[in-house]
Design a protein around this motif. Structure first.
Motif, PDB file in Angstrom:
ATOM      1  N   HIS A 684     -40.945 -12.802   0.022  1.00  0.00           N
ATOM      2  CA  HIS A 684     -41.309 -11.518   0.621  1.00  0.00           C
ATOM      3  C   HIS A 684     -40.072 -10.639   0.821  1.00  0.00           C
ATOM      4  CE1 HIS A 684     -45.164 -13.339   1.063  1.00  0.00           C
ATOM      5  NE2 HIS A 684     -44.763 -14.211   1.969  1.00  0.00           N
ATOM      6  N   ALA A 685     -38.989 -11.248   1.307  1.00  0.00           N
ATOM      7  CA  ALA A 685     -37.747 -10.488   1.453  1.00  0.00           C
ATOM      8  C   ALA A 685     -37.239 -10.037   0.093  1.00  0.00           C
ATOM      9  CB  ALA A 685     -36.697 -11.334   2.164  1.00  0.00           C
ATOM     10  N   LEU A 686     -37.340 -10.909  -0.907  1.00  0.00           N
ATOM     11  CA  LEU A 686     -36.880 -10.547  -2.248  1.00  0.00           C
ATOM     12  C   LEU A 686     -37.759  -9.461  -2.865  1.00  0.00           C
ATOM     13  CD1 LEU A 686     -35.857 -14.023  -3.727  1.00  0.00           C
ATOM     14  CD2 LEU A 686     -34.355 -12.157  -2.996  1.00  0.00           C
ATOM     15  N   ALA A 687     -39.041  -9.410  -2.481  1.00  0.00           N
ATOM     16  CA  ALA A 687     -39.892  -8.312  -2.955  1.00  0.00           C
ATOM     17  C   ALA A 687     -39.368  -6.972  -2.446  1.00  0.00           C
ATOM     18  CB  ALA A 687     -41.334  -8.529  -2.500  1.00  0.00           C
ATOM     19  N   PHE A 688     -38.895  -6.936  -1.200  1.00  0.00           N
ATOM     20  CA  PHE A 688     -38.299  -5.712  -0.656  1.00  0.00           C
ATOM     21  C   PHE A 688     -37.024  -5.360  -1.419  1.00  0.00           C
ATOM     22  CE2 PHE A 688     -39.970  -4.383   3.695  1.00  0.00           C
ATOM     23  CZ  PHE A 688     -41.235  -4.908   3.464  1.00  0.00           C
ATOM     24  N   ILE A 689     -36.166  -6.363  -1.646  1.00  0.00           N
ATOM     25  CA  ILE A 689     -34.905  -6.101  -2.355  1.00  0.00           C
ATOM     26  C   ILE A 689     -35.186  -5.647  -3.784  1.00  0.00           C
ATOM     27  CG2 ILE A 689     -32.770  -7.141  -3.182  1.00  0.00           C
ATOM     28  CD1 ILE A 689     -32.903  -9.013  -0.749  1.00  0.00           C
ATOM     29  N   ASN A 690     -36.189  -6.253  -4.415  1.00  0.00           N
ATOM     30  CA  ASN A 690     -36.552  -5.864  -5.772  1.00  0.00           C
ATOM     31  C   ASN A 690     -36.993  -4.398  -5.820  1.00  0.00           C
ATOM     32  OD1 ASN A 690     -37.236  -6.819  -8.626  1.00  0.00           O
ATOM     33  ND2 ASN A 690     -39.176  -5.962  -7.962  1.00  0.00           N
ATOM     34  N   GLU A 691     -37.794  -3.996  -4.856  1.00  0.00           N
ATOM     35  CA  GLU A 691     -38.239  -2.608  -4.788  1.00  0.00           C
ATOM     36  C   GLU A 691     -37.065  -1.673  -4.525  1.00  0.00           C
ATOM     37  OE1 GLU A 691     -40.127   0.834  -4.842  1.00  0.00           O
ATOM     38  OE2 GLU A 691     -41.063  -1.068  -5.395  1.00  0.00           O
ATOM     39  N   VAL A 769     -43.590  -0.778  -0.764  1.00  0.00           N
ATOM     40  CA  VAL A 769     -44.104  -2.128  -1.010  1.00  0.00           C
ATOM     41  C   VAL A 769     -45.531  -2.257  -0.485  1.00  0.00           C
ATOM     42  CG1 VAL A 769     -43.794  -4.579  -0.493  1.00  0.00           C
ATOM     43  CG2 VAL A 769     -41.814  -3.175  -1.041  1.00  0.00           C
ATOM     44  N   LEU A 770     -45.794  -1.710   0.695  1.00  0.00           N
ATOM     45  CA  LEU A 770     -47.138  -1.766   1.262  1.00  0.00           C
ATOM     46  C   LEU A 770     -48.141  -1.024   0.390  1.00  0.00           C
ATOM     47  CD1 LEU A 770     -46.404  -1.245   5.060  1.00  0.00           C
ATOM     48  CD2 LEU A 770     -47.608  -3.195   4.072  1.00  0.00           C
ATOM     49  N   LEU A 801     -54.431 -10.890   0.516  1.00  0.00           N
ATOM     50  CA  LEU A 801     -54.903  -9.988   1.572  1.00  0.00           C
ATOM     51  C   LEU A 801     -53.996 -10.020   2.796  1.00  0.00           C
ATOM     52  CD1 LEU A 801     -58.745 -10.696   1.417  1.00  0.00           C
ATOM     53  CD2 LEU A 801     -57.533  -8.680   0.557  1.00  0.00           C
ATOM     54  N   LEU A 802     -53.198 -11.086   2.932  1.00  0.00           N
ATOM     55  CA  LEU A 802     -52.305 -11.208   4.074  1.00  0.00           C
ATOM     56  C   LEU A 802     -50.981 -10.480   3.850  1.00  0.00           C
ATOM     57  CD1 LEU A 802     -52.817 -15.036   4.769  1.00  0.00           C
ATOM     58  CD2 LEU A 802     -54.107 -13.101   5.696  1.00  0.00           C
ATOM     59  N   LEU A 803     -50.721 -10.056   2.599  1.00  0.00           N
ATOM     60  CA  LEU A 803     -49.433  -9.436   2.296  1.00  0.00           C
ATOM     61  C   LEU A 803     -49.147  -8.194   3.134  1.00  0.00           C
ATOM     62  CD1 LEU A 803     -49.235  -9.827  -1.605  1.00  0.00           C
ATOM     63  CD2 LEU A 803     -47.917 -11.041   0.135  1.00  0.00           C
ATOM     64  N   PRO A 804     -50.112  -7.275   3.338  1.00  0.00           N
ATOM     65  CA  PRO A 804     -49.789  -6.097   4.156  1.00  0.00           C
ATOM     66  C   PRO A 804     -49.257  -6.454   5.540  1.00  0.00           C
ATOM     67  CG  PRO A 804     -51.830  -5.736   2.968  1.00  0.00           C
ATOM     68  CD  PRO A 804     -51.467  -7.165   2.744  1.00  0.00           C
TER      69      PRO A 804
END
Length: 837
Positions: A684-691, A769-770, A801-804
């Protein structure tokens, strides 16, 4: 089944701007699109320069309300996903994101279109960026093939020139040319704005009126648009390229969109080359093995001739025989029965149009295109009615117009090849995701979605690259491509014909961690689709002739991929990091291993992995859950219980470097770090960094592309592994700039490693990301894929569905700590140098 009447409304504002509003509260998402009726054919005396495309780039350098950075940050903070594109006759700007950001998105889009600053200080850097883009296009065989076709089919028509322009003409564009072109073409009377999704129509209309109050209609003559005279003789052109196979195209001019024959040409294209049960596919690929791939398509627009085309890929020595066989099939068509094929084609065309209604972006694009081409918001509905009225006599008539006398033939060949001559809106409720276990242990997830009468089935099988060895490399891809080519009771033709008659489809693919099998179609055909879907999964026959055909096609794709700098760079960094095993293997295989894979290998791999313990199913769409569970129990009861496959541990060898050279006009760099596994919270943190690293508002784009003009493509990507994935920063630049570009990329990575995402950017990244998660969750096929994979990896089926909530609660300190830890180790570096390095 009629295409529904749109409930969108059209408004003409006092300044001539057309506003199309399509409120739909089914999801908290909006799509805002601005279509400017100007493209490369409108460049008049500057035709062929790429002026329209250049202007599309330059408007992002700032508007009257935002600087370039502020513009990107505003969209990111609003959760927007934005981009733009230029074609022959239009330039389109769009933002998709959460509905609460409507005002922000409108302010950004109206600023881009009507109030860009076009700063002269950025002119030179952006010109260099587009030069890199032109070079990348010249390295791309698909681009080369379409250029060859259009420059041959059209002799005077403005569409003979590439939208991006010719390099020597592009270099002549001045800043004054850009400003003048914008002033004359980006006017309200040339523009329509479409909004679809969850918004208040009155509020949106008021916002657009206020934001465009300063826009005025600009009088003046329309540019001269060149058109071809009628083609009365055949045309032919060939060229060579660094590819292993020949790409040929047979095309004919067709009337404009409003001609009564146009629907018949669309159906004829579907009959000849849409799907694996189409005439040309079954006759020339499957039976005679003359083509590796073959399809037919149409391209047309208002007030201009279009094209009917048959595109194919073949081994060079079969090129001439294939061309003759295509023409023979066309000659034989009028004397053959057509009713069943016409019915199948009509269903295929209808279902593809229905799929556009499932997302705000699809609905907005449909409305905008209807208005652009026909000035009728219900044009899709009217055109489908015309499609339904086409008869066998119509097909026979138009097919007889496709004569050799009017043929345009082009072929892009390997370099060493010697040439020879409105319904009522249903009220929908969101039903929860449920999971069930069948009697044999097969785990299933049900995702009801009653918005549109479609169904999507997804199977995930534990396998992927970790199930291959350097000796069996390419096995999963070959299994995926042959899985649907026949079962113990059905031939490949039976499968294709049965599904495509329903407008349904089936396919298989492979990834890093799983083999995926999917099928989709109308909900009314669920029983028939499940019957074939289960048969393909449980009882594939792996016919020897299909194995050889797919192996030949896979080898051709592999050879072509090995000439692509980006593919070569990514494969090289993975091969180096994972010591040439597991995730370090090329999914396409190798030139040594692929020819050695046998039918016995495929059958053994299938027997090992395709069992109830190692497989999960997810079904999304319009169904009754109780009835569906009974169907699945019946059809999957013969799937053996088996054992869950345990993937071997990855072998890693980080911190190494690898370099290779390709005779291309670009250089590519990849810098990779050990990434997260499928169940790690780090993902999840890496998804933020990727974005953050990939977005236009991020540091890589802003510094390396915008400020320095060093790279056309720069960003980050990641994949998750069973035990370890890979997080990769990458860029494509010119060979002579690779040294400086590498230094700058390393500096930006160093900042991310030490600081994470700065506080002032973090909420913008979170918003994007959201909204990305919200946009993705509009797609029932995407949701089914996520649910099946999560079940396979031992996570809850509704994890998507829990990602947000997870993203909403993620803290900047957590991301900062993850960045410091992940990027603290020495990276694996891969460089592919171009010809000038």
């Amino acid at each position: 089944m009629d295409y529904p009447l749109t409930k969108a409304t059209r408004h003409t504002l006092p300044n001539g701007l057309t506003l199309i509003l399509d409120p739909d509260p089914s999801a908290p998402v909006i799509s805002v699109q601005a279509w400017v009726a100007t493209g490369s054919i409108h460049e008049d005396k500057m035709l062929g320069t790429g002026l329209s495309h250049f202007l599309e780039h330059m408007v992002f350098k700032g508007t009257r309300d935002f600087s370039s950075d502020e513009l990107a940050q505003a969209v990111q903070a609003g959760g927007g996903h934005w981009n733009a594109y230029t074609t022959f006759d239009r330039t389109v700007y769009y933002i998709d994101g959460p509905s609460h950001s409507l005002e922000t998105f409108l302010k950004c889009l109206t600023g881009l279109v009507f109030f860009p600053t076009l700063p002269e200080a950025d002119f030179g850097n952006e010109q260099d960026v587009i030069r890199r883009e032109i070079d990348m296009g010249l390295d791309d065989p698909d681009n080369a093939s379409i250029r060859l076709l259009l420059s041959t089919a059209f002799t005077v028509d403005a569409r003979r020139h590439p939208v991006i322009g010719h390099r020597h003409l592009f270099d002549e564009i001045s800043h004054a040319d850009l400003v003048s072109y914008h002033r004359s073409r980006y006017t309200p009377d040339h523009t329509h704005i479409v909004i679809s999704g969850d918004f208040d129509a009155a509020e949106a209309r008021a916002l657009v009126i206020a934001m465009t109050a300063d826009c005025k209609i600009v009088s003046g003559p329309e540019p001269h648009i060149q058109r071809d005279p009628r083609q009365i003789g055949p045309r032919e052109n060939t060229a060579t390229f660094d590819i292993p196979t020949s790409r040929l195209c047979l095309s004919w001019k067709t009337p404009a969109l409003d001609h009564p024959d146009t629907p018949a040409y669309d159906i004829l294209a579907a009959i000849l080359g849409r799907g694996r049960s189409s005439r040309l596919y079954t006759a020339l690929r499957d039976r005679r093995e003359l083509a590796l791939e073959i399809s037919a398509w149409t391209w047309n627009g208002p007030d201009e001739e279009g094209l009917f085309a048959i595109s194919a890929e073949a081994e060079p020595e079969k090129r001439g025989e294939l061309k003759a066989a295509i023409l023979a099939e066309l000659a034989d068509l009028p004397a053959s029965p057509l009713d069943e094929e016409i019915a199948k084609a009509k269903r295929q065309i209808a279902i593809s149009q229905f799929r556009t209604l499932t997302s705000a972006s699809g609905r907005a694009s449909d409305l905008a295109s209807n208005w652009h081409e026909a000035r009728d918001l219900n044009y899709t509905r009217a055109y489908l009615a015309e499609i339904n009225a086409v008869t066998a006599a119509d097909i026979r008539r138009v097919s007889q117009l496709l004569t050799e006398r009017r043929l345009t033939f082009t072929s892009l060949d390997p370099e060493n090849f010697a040439h020879t001559a409105a319904v009522e809106e249903k009220t929908t409720t969101v039903e929860p995701v449920t999971t069930h276990t069948l009697s044999n242990g097969l785990r299933i997830a049900l995702l009801p979605d009653h918005r549109v009468p479609l169904i999507h089935l997804q199977a995930a099988v534990g396998a992927g690259l970790l199930s291959e060895t350097p000796v069996s490399n390419g096995l999963n891809q070959l299994l995926a491509s042959t899985l649907t080519k026949g079962t113990l009771s059905r031939s490949a033709a039976d499968i294709a014909l049965s599904l495509e008659t329903l407008g349904a489809s089936i396919g298989a693919s492979t990834g890093n961690n799983a083999l995926l099998v999917s099928a989709s179609g109308l909900a009314a055909d669920l029983v028939s689709i499940i019957d074939i879907f289960a048969d393909v999964i449980i009882n594939p026959s792996f016919p020897s002739d299909a194995i050889e055909r797919e192996k030949t096609s896979q080898l051709a794709s592999l050879k072509e991929a090995q000439t692509d700098p980006l593919h070569t760079c990514f494969h090289q960094v993975r091969k180096t990091h994972f010591a040439g095993t597991g995730y370090g293997l090329d999914p396409l295989g190798s030139l040594q291993t692929l020819p050695e894979i046998s039918r016995l290998d495929l059958s053994a791999h299938h027997a090992l992995h395709f069992n109830a313990s190692n497989t999960t199913l997810a079904i999304s769409g319009d169904f009754n859950s109780t009835e569906l569970i009974e169907l699945l129990e019946t059809h999957f009861s013969t799937l053996p219980e088996g054992e869950k496959w345990a993937p071997p541990a990855s072998k890693v060898n980080p911190g190494k470097s690898a370099e290779t050279t390709l005779p291309k006009k670009q250089a590519v760099l990849a810098i990779a770090y050990p990434g997260a596994d499928v169940s790690s919270d780090d993902k999840h943190a890496l998804a933020f960094i990727n974005e953050y690293a990939s977005d236009m508002a991020g540091p890589l784009f802003g510094r390396i592309r915008e400020e320095l003009g060093l790279a056309y493509r720069v960003g980050a990507t990641q994949f998750l592994g069973y035990d370890q994935g890979l997080f990769t920063f990458y860029m494509a630049t010119s060979p002579e700039q690779i040294g400086l570009a590498t230094e700058e990329l390393q500096k930006e990575i160093g900042k991310i490693a030490s600081q994470g995402i700065p506080d002032e950017a973090f909420e913008r990244v979170r918003s994007t990301v959201l909204s990305g998660a919200a946009i993705q969750q509009q797609s029932s096929s995407s949701n089914a894929r996520h649910a099946a994979l999560d079940l396979l990896f031992g996570n809850p089926a509704d994890s998507y569905l829990l990602l947000p909530e997870i993203y909403q609660n993620l803290r900047v300190e957590t991301v900062r700590e993850t960045a410091r830890r992940i990027f603290a180790v020495p990276p694996t570096v891969s460089t592919v140098l171009g010809e000038k390095a």
